[in-house]
Design a protein around this motif. Structure first.
Motif, PDB file in Angstrom:
ATOM      1  N   LYS A  33       0.827  -1.212   0.000  1.00 42.68           N
ATOM      2  CA  LYS A  33       0.000   0.000   0.000  1.00 42.68           C
ATOM      3  C   LYS A  33       0.859   1.258   0.000  1.00 42.68           C
ATOM      4  O   LYS A  33       0.547   2.230  -0.696  1.00 42.68           O
ATOM      5  CB  LYS A  33      -0.937  -0.004   1.217  1.00 42.68           C
ATOM      6  N   TYR A  37       2.184   1.623  -3.434  1.00 42.36           N
ATOM      7  CA  TYR A  37       1.110   1.939  -4.387  1.00 42.36           C
ATOM      8  C   TYR A  37       0.764   3.432  -4.350  1.00 42.36           C
ATOM      9  O   TYR A  37       0.719   4.097  -5.403  1.00 42.36           O
ATOM     10  CB  TYR A  37      -0.133   1.107  -4.060  1.00 42.36           C
ATOM     11  N   TYR A  38       0.535   3.952  -3.155  1.00 43.00           N
ATOM     12  CA  TYR A  38       0.138   5.360  -3.057  1.00 43.00           C
ATOM     13  C   TYR A  38       1.293   6.292  -3.434  1.00 43.00           C
ATOM     14  O   TYR A  38       1.059   7.354  -4.022  1.00 43.00           O
ATOM     15  CB  TYR A  38      -0.357   5.677  -1.646  1.00 43.00           C
ATOM     16  N   TRP A  39       2.519   5.893  -3.137  1.00 45.11           N
ATOM     17  CA  TRP A  39       3.672   6.702  -3.528  1.00 45.11           C
ATOM     18  C   TRP A  39       3.796   6.744  -5.051  1.00 45.11           C
ATOM     19  O   TRP A  39       4.068   7.789  -5.639  1.00 45.11           O
ATOM     20  CB  TRP A  39       4.933   6.141  -2.890  1.00 45.11           C
ATOM     21  N   LYS A  95       1.364   6.348  -7.210  1.00 41.94           N
ATOM     22  CA  LYS A  95       0.255   7.141  -7.751  1.00 41.94           C
ATOM     23  C   LYS A  95       0.521   8.644  -7.621  1.00 41.94           C
ATOM     24  O   LYS A  95       0.192   9.427  -8.521  1.00 41.94           O
ATOM     25  CB  LYS A  95      -1.061   6.788  -7.039  1.00 41.94           C
ATOM     26  N   LEU A  96       1.119   9.046  -6.509  1.00 48.97           N
ATOM     27  CA  LEU A  96       1.457  10.454  -6.326  1.00 48.97           C
ATOM     28  C   LEU A  96       2.508  10.884  -7.343  1.00 48.97           C
ATOM     29  O   LEU A  96       2.412  11.976  -7.933  1.00 48.97           O
ATOM     30  CB  LEU A  96       1.968  10.691  -4.907  1.00 48.97           C
ATOM     31  N   GLN A  99      -5.778  11.806  -0.644  1.00 49.91           N
ATOM     32  CA  GLN A  99      -6.061  10.495  -1.242  1.00 49.91           C
ATOM     33  C   GLN A  99      -4.811   9.650  -1.434  1.00 49.91           C
ATOM     34  O   GLN A  99      -4.898   8.428  -1.603  1.00 49.91           O
ATOM     35  CB  GLN A  99      -6.751  10.692  -2.590  1.00 49.91           C
ATOM     36  N   TYR A 100      -3.628  10.279  -1.379  1.00 56.37           N
ATOM     37  CA  TYR A 100      -2.376   9.549  -1.610  1.00 56.37           C
ATOM     38  C   TYR A 100      -1.720   9.075  -0.308  1.00 56.37           C
ATOM     39  O   TYR A 100      -0.669   8.437  -0.368  1.00 56.37           O
ATOM     40  CB  TYR A 100      -1.398  10.420  -2.389  1.00 56.37           C
ATOM     41  N   ARG A 101      -2.317   9.381   0.817  1.00 59.10           N
ATOM     42  CA  ARG A 101      -1.818   8.897   2.116  1.00 59.10           C
ATOM     43  C   ARG A 101      -0.315   9.137   2.261  1.00 59.10           C
ATOM     44  O   ARG A 101       0.471   8.230   2.541  1.00 59.10           O
ATOM     45  CB  ARG A 101      -2.152   7.419   2.300  1.00 59.10           C
ATOM     46  N   THR A 102       0.057  10.383   2.090  1.00 54.64           N
ATOM     47  CA  THR A 102       1.473  10.748   2.095  1.00 54.64           C
ATOM     48  C   THR A 102       2.161  10.434   3.431  1.00 54.64           C
ATOM     49  O   THR A 102       3.367  10.182   3.470  1.00 54.64           O
ATOM     50  CB  THR A 102       1.630  12.244   1.792  1.00 54.64           C
ATOM     51  N   THR A 117       2.058   7.828   5.202  1.00 51.34           N
ATOM     52  CA  THR A 117       2.597   6.473   5.303  1.00 51.34           C
ATOM     53  C   THR A 117       4.029   6.405   4.773  1.00 51.34           C
ATOM     54  O   THR A 117       4.882   5.726   5.352  1.00 51.34           O
ATOM     55  CB  THR A 117       1.722   5.467   4.544  1.00 51.34           C
ATOM     56  N   LYS A 118       4.301   7.113   3.683  1.00 53.66           N
ATOM     57  CA  LYS A 118       5.653   7.114   3.125  1.00 53.66           C
ATOM     58  C   LYS A 118       6.621   7.813   4.077  1.00 53.66           C
ATOM     59  O   LYS A 118       7.743   7.331   4.311  1.00 53.66           O
ATOM     60  CB  LYS A 118       5.654   7.824   1.767  1.00 53.66           C
TER      61      LYS A 118
END
Length: 347
Positions: free
Chosen positions: A163, A166-168, A170-171, A272-275, A277-278
């Motif tokens: 996850k 994935y979000y990283w 997408k950003l 939406q990118y849950r920054t 978490t990274k």
């Protein structure tokens, strides 16, 4: 303020941040804010041997009553810098606390409930006739080092790692994106704090919370703190830049064997990118690569902190000791009546 850095440096590793610059920055920015009054006082205590502490008090008014309250930043906690034997220092502190002036009592908090000096000080005050009350503020969540960054990374679930990636990704697909880590070497703290402010003004906290970096008082605090060489080395900031604009950050403070997460936020436009978490992944791995024993992620958990492996640690408590005087007794009775009225209001 005279220099008592040696007292802080001789105490518990995770409390080394309780040093003169910590209080100096707080007093310059917040010493006359709300119900606080300058000047702060730094009362030295020695036991005649090797033990020593500094009692850092400022005046705080609660209604019609005046208290000598521990000063310094609320995050990660307040405290009394000390080195040596807590029991001897608690006894040696009593004459100064008796002679604190016209105060109704002393407020000692918020402090970790496992702090050895406060555990020693409370019974000393009670035996002297003070009425000591304790109120739970919250519980810190602690992430222990499992044996290094690689061990921690392996312990993360495949689903969580996927996850984060994935979000990283997408950003990055949405625009040019970089994650930068700032610490003492080469850090332009004025520019870093300005970028943090840019994030905070676009975050939910600017609208519904209590900003930590916006406004003249907060700006003064961070300018004073980052100007100090020890804090310049101890502070770590991660910022995500998206399309050349700062959109997410975390700020942490390293003290001895512990990393404290002080603040983090994100621009709502990238929610939406849950920054976070990274950033948290990098913050955690960096701490364990450096050999730090634990990360204190702060109070409370909605499931996010435990998802990283953090577990409940020490409680933070607010301790108020009402002086054994007519003024102190009156303040204690008024506080008790206020508590009763609040309970009636909830029933």
């Amino acid at each position: 303020m005279h220099d008592w850095t040696h007292v802080a440096d001789g105490g518990p590793l995770n409390r080394h941040f309780l040093r003169p610059a910590w209080y100096d920055a707080w007093e310059a920015a917040y010493g006359d804010d709300r119900n606080w009054r300058r000047p702060a006082r730094y009362l030295p205590v020695e036991d005649g041997a090797a033990s020593a502490c500094i009692l850092p008090f400022s005046t705080q008014r609660i209604g019609p009553f005046s208290f000598a309250s521990l000063c310094g930043s609320y995050f990660p906690s307040r405290g009394i810098p000390f080195r040596g034997d807590p029991a001897r220092l608690a006894a040696a502190s009593l004459p100064l606390l008796r002679d604190i002036g016209s105060s109704a009592g002393v407020r000692l908090g918020p402090v970790p409930e496992d702090d050895p000096l406060f555990r020693a000080l409370a019974p000393v005050l009670e035996r002297d006739g003070w009425s000591v009350t304790r109120r739970k503020v919250g519980t810190d969540f602690i992430l222990d080092n499992p044996g290094g960054a690689e061990a921690y990374q392996k312990a993360l679930s495949n689903n969580r790692r996927k996850k984060i990636d994935y979000y990283w990704r997408k950003l990055q697909e949405a625009g040019d994106t970089t994650l930068r880590h700032f610490t003492d070497a080469g850090a332009d703290w004025t520019a870093v704090i300005r970028d943090i402010q840019t994030v905070e003004v676009a975050a939910w906290v600017a609208r519904d919370g209590e900003p930590r970096f916006l406004g003249s008082r907060n700006a003064c605090y961070w300018a004073r703190l980052t100007a100090d060489p020890w804090f310049s080395r101890a502070l770590n900031v991660w910022i995500i830049y998206h399309c050349d604009a700062p959109v997410s950050f975390a700020l942490a403070l390293d003290s001895g064997d512990t990393r404290y997460v002080i603040a983090n936020s994100f621009d709502e436009r990238v929610a939406q990118y849950r920054t976070g978490t990274k950033i948290y992944q990098k913050l955690i791995l960096d701490a364990f690569e450096r050999g730090l024993e634990r990360i204190n992620i702060g109070m409370g958990d909605t499931g996010y902190k435990s998802g990283w492996g953090a577990r409940p640690g020490p409680e933070l408590i607010d301790m108020v000791a009402f002086a054994p005087t007519l003024y102190g007794t009156t303040a204690r009775l008024a506080a008790r009546m206020q508590e009763v009225l609040q309970r009636f209001g909830k029933s």
